[in-house]
Design a protein around this motif. Structure first.
Motif, short mmCIF file in Angstrom:
data_model
loop_
_atom_site.label_atom_id
_atom_site.label_comp_id
_atom_site.label_asym_id
_atom_site.label_seq_id
_atom_site.Cartn_x
_atom_site.Cartn_y
_atom_site.Cartn_z
N GLY A 320 48.20 45.57 42.73
CA GLY A 320 48.75 46.30 41.58
C GLY A 320 47.77 46.91 40.66
O GLY A 320 47.99 47.47 39.82
N ASN A 321 46.35 46.49 41.00
CA ASN A 321 45.48 47.09 40.11
C ASN A 321 45.03 48.47 40.71
O ASN A 321 45.31 48.85 41.72
N VAL A 322 44.91 49.30 39.80
CA VAL A 322 44.68 50.77 39.94
C VAL A 322 43.17 51.06 39.65
O VAL A 322 42.88 50.72 38.36
N VAL A 323 42.24 51.37 40.61
CA VAL A 323 40.89 51.62 40.27
C VAL A 323 40.31 52.80 40.81
O VAL A 323 40.88 53.55 41.62
N SER A 324 39.07 53.33 40.26
CA SER A 324 38.40 54.44 40.92
C SER A 324 37.55 53.96 41.84
O SER A 324 37.21 52.85 41.54
N ALA A 325 37.15 54.73 42.84
CA ALA A 325 36.20 54.35 43.78
C ALA A 325 35.20 55.49 43.90
O ALA A 325 35.32 56.69 44.54
N GLU A 326 34.11 55.62 43.12
CA GLU A 326 33.16 56.70 42.76
C GLU A 326 31.59 56.42 43.00
O GLU A 326 30.69 56.54 41.85
N PRO A 327 31.11 56.31 44.12
CA PRO A 327 29.90 56.45 44.36
C PRO A 327 29.21 57.46 43.95
O PRO A 327 29.77 58.44 44.30
N GLY A 328 28.11 57.47 43.77
CA GLY A 328 27.23 58.85 43.56
C GLY A 328 25.66 58.73 43.72
O GLY A 328 25.26 57.72 43.63
N VAL A 329 25.09 59.81 44.06
CA VAL A 329 23.60 59.89 44.05
C VAL A 329 23.11 61.29 43.20
O VAL A 329 23.92 62.34 43.07
N TYR A 330 22.19 61.04 42.30
CA TYR A 330 21.83 61.97 41.29
C TYR A 330 20.09 62.16 41.45
O TYR A 330 19.45 61.28 41.31
N ILE A 331 19.85 63.36 41.75
CA ILE A 331 18.37 63.66 41.70
C ILE A 331 18.32 64.79 40.56
O ILE A 331 18.54 66.04 40.83
N PRO A 332 17.36 64.32 39.63
CA PRO A 332 17.11 65.05 38.52
C PRO A 332 16.38 66.44 39.06
O PRO A 332 15.50 66.34 39.84
N GLY A 333 16.90 67.54 38.42
CA GLY A 333 16.08 68.73 38.60
C GLY A 333 16.71 69.63 39.71
O GLY A 333 16.20 70.80 40.26
N ILE A 334 17.50 68.82 40.56
CA ILE A 334 18.01 69.30 42.03
C ILE A 334 19.53 69.51 42.20
O ILE A 334 20.29 70.36 42.31
N GLY A 335 20.04 68.37 41.85
CA GLY A 335 21.57 68.22 41.54
C GLY A 335 22.09 67.00 41.92
O GLY A 335 21.22 65.78 42.20
N GLY A 336 23.40 66.40 41.94
CA GLY A 336 23.95 65.47 42.17
C GLY A 336 25.34 65.53 43.17
O GLY A 336 25.65 66.65 43.35
N ARG A 338 28.94 63.19 43.56
CA ARG A 338 29.81 62.07 43.52
C ARG A 338 31.03 62.23 44.17
O ARG A 338 31.55 63.47 44.22
N ILE A 339 31.60 61.58 44.95
CA ILE A 339 32.98 61.40 45.52
C ILE A 339 33.80 60.23 44.89
O ILE A 339 33.46 59.11 44.89
N GLU A 340 35.01 60.59 44.36
CA GLU A 340 35.71 59.75 43.72
C GLU A 340 37.15 59.99 43.88
O GLU A 340 37.75 60.97 44.11
N ASP A 341 38.15 58.87 44.19
CA ASP A 341 39.36 58.74 44.31
C ASP A 341 39.94 57.87 43.41
O ASP A 341 39.16 56.53 42.96
N THR A 342 41.22 57.70 43.19
CA THR A 342 41.89 56.84 42.31
C THR A 342 42.70 55.99 43.52
O THR A 342 43.52 56.64 44.48
N VAL A 343 42.59 54.57 43.23
CA VAL A 343 42.77 53.83 44.54
C VAL A 343 43.73 52.47 44.05
O VAL A 343 43.51 51.92 42.95
N LEU A 344 44.77 52.31 44.77
CA LEU A 344 45.86 51.24 44.73
C LEU A 344 45.39 49.85 45.43
O LEU A 344 45.36 50.35 46.53
N ILE A 345 45.28 48.93 44.62
CA ILE A 345 44.90 47.72 45.50
C ILE A 345 46.34 47.18 46.09
O ILE A 345 47.10 46.80 45.36
N THR A 346 46.40 46.78 47.34
CA THR A 346 47.17 46.21 48.01
C THR A 346 47.22 44.83 48.61
O THR A 346 45.87 44.28 48.52
N GLU A 347 48.22 44.12 48.77
CA GLU A 347 47.93 42.65 49.57
C GLU A 347 46.89 42.71 50.81
O GLU A 347 45.87 41.72 50.76
N ASP A 348 47.01 43.64 51.46
CA ASP A 348 46.10 43.62 52.59
C ASP A 348 44.87 44.72 52.67
O ASP A 348 44.32 44.90 53.80
N GLY A 349 44.82 45.31 51.48
CA GLY A 349 43.81 46.37 51.59
C GLY A 349 43.75 47.36 50.45
O GLY A 349 43.99 46.85 49.22
#
Length: 363
Positions: A320-336, A338-349
């Motif tokens: 029932g938790n709803v959370v983001s999943a958003e890892p990212g890599v950031y390289i100053p002067g070049i760019g970054g 990030r990939i993010e989704d909104t995720v619902l936690i369930t009993e088995d995953g």
């Protein structure tokens, strides 16, 4: 099914007799008020809500909000003057010795106002954790509203390749995205849209400006719609023309990091586990030290709620938790990236509520 007020009362701890939710004026409005009442409209400035230990909900509103309040949950008390409001609340709180307040969103002046009519021996305590633990587990209605917000956001994500071109400015594309979300049925923006082009994409909280997109640039978009007061959150990074090879490698590392983190998301899991799994992928790559924020956060009526999917989190994920999943890599002067989704936690995953292609995209 128990009411939201009853679920809140069930979580009362340490002898709390009642919780008072206090709206001042904008921006000191507490979304807990709308959570408890279920109202989809109304401003409710100056309104109050009380939940007592038996799960009863009382709302205190001016005549301006009377009609809207009576269409929602709770016993409605209408006041004409501040003295009326104080007397009404005093009657409901009679006998209460320990009263909880949401310290994280309550103005200091509102607490002092309440002290003015309470007995001197009444203790006012921080109820932030009680409230957070309750609202963190979404009910079916809440999940339905978040899913609708996510559908709107996902539709706009699919349209992004058609919105970007050489010479397009960050501000122009961000504005167009906002208009599209509203036209698709959104009831507002979940937060200010991030549109970051080129080297600006290495700044996680960048504000769109007049930079013009150039061939080879990364175009990072972090955005979300609201629907029925509930938020969605999604990030997509695409490229206008072939980027520098380092950004292509970063994209694949971030994609694998998100997959690793999602695999750890399930009911009962440590909330730190998804972050640690994703962070391990990035730390073992050439981008060590470039993942500079946590993997995720809770999402509900507020875009950031108190489920912290971070390396130091002491919480447990719950179905029932709803959370983001958003890892990212950031390289100053070049760019970054990030990939993010909104995720619902369930009993088995977990289940992704946002839906868009995660593959490397070049326009």
């Amino acid at each position: 099914m128990s009411s939201r007020a009853e679920r809140l009362a069930h979580n009362f701890t340490d002898g709390v007799d009642a919780i008072v939710v206090m709206n001042a004026s904008e921006p000191f409005l507490d979304t807990t008020f709308w959570y408890l009442t279920g109202s989809s409209s109304g401003t409710f400035e100056g309104s109050r809500a009380i939940v007592t230990s038996d799960g009863s909900l009382h709302t205190f509103v001016s005549i301006l909000e009377e009609e809207t309040a009576k269409s929602a949950n709770g016993e409605v008390h209408v006041y004409n003057t501040d003295a009326d409001r104080k007397q009404q609340m005093q009657e409901i709180l009679k006998g209460c010795k320990k009263i909880g307040v949401n310290y994280s969103s309550t103005a200091y002046g509102s607490v002092e106002w309440m002290k003015s009519f309470l007995d001197v021996d009444v203790e006012i305590v921080d109820a932030t954790k009680i409230i957070s633990d309750t609202i963190a587990v979404k009910d079916e209605k809440e999940i339905e509203l978040i899913a609708k917000a996510c559908k709107i956001t996902s539709t706009v994500a699919e349209e992004l390749p058609d919105m970007i071109y050489e010479g397009a400015t960050e501000r122009d594309v961000a504005s167009e995205m906002g208009i599209r979300m509203l036209r698709l049925g959104g009831t507002g923006l979940a937060f200010d849209t991030i549109a970051a082009f080129g080297a600006h994409s290495s700044e996680p909280h960048y504000s769109p400006a007049d930079y013009e997109l150039k061939n080879g640039d990364a175009a990072l978009f972090d955005f979300g719609s609201k629907y029925g007061r509930y938020c969605s959150d999604l990030t997509r990074t695409i490229f206008l023309g072939e980027p520098e090879p380092i950004l292509k490698r970063a994209y694949e590392v971030v994609r694998q990091a998100q997959i690793a983190g999602l695999a750890e998301m399930r009911d009962g899991a440590d909330a730190s586990a998804p972050d640690l799994a994703a962070r391990k992928v990035i730390e073992n790559s050439e981008f060590k030290g470039r993942f500079i924020h946590s993997f995720g956060h809770g999402i509900g009526m507020n875009i950031h709620e108190a489920i912290y999917v971070s390396p130091k989190s002491q919480q447990k994920l719950r179905a029932g938790n709803v959370v983001s999943a958003e890892p990212g890599v950031y390289i100053p002067g070049i760019g970054g990236v990030r990939i993010e989704d909104t995720v619902l936690i369930t009993e088995d995953g977990c289940r992704l509520l946002t839906d868009y292609d995660h593959s490397f995209t070049v326009v």
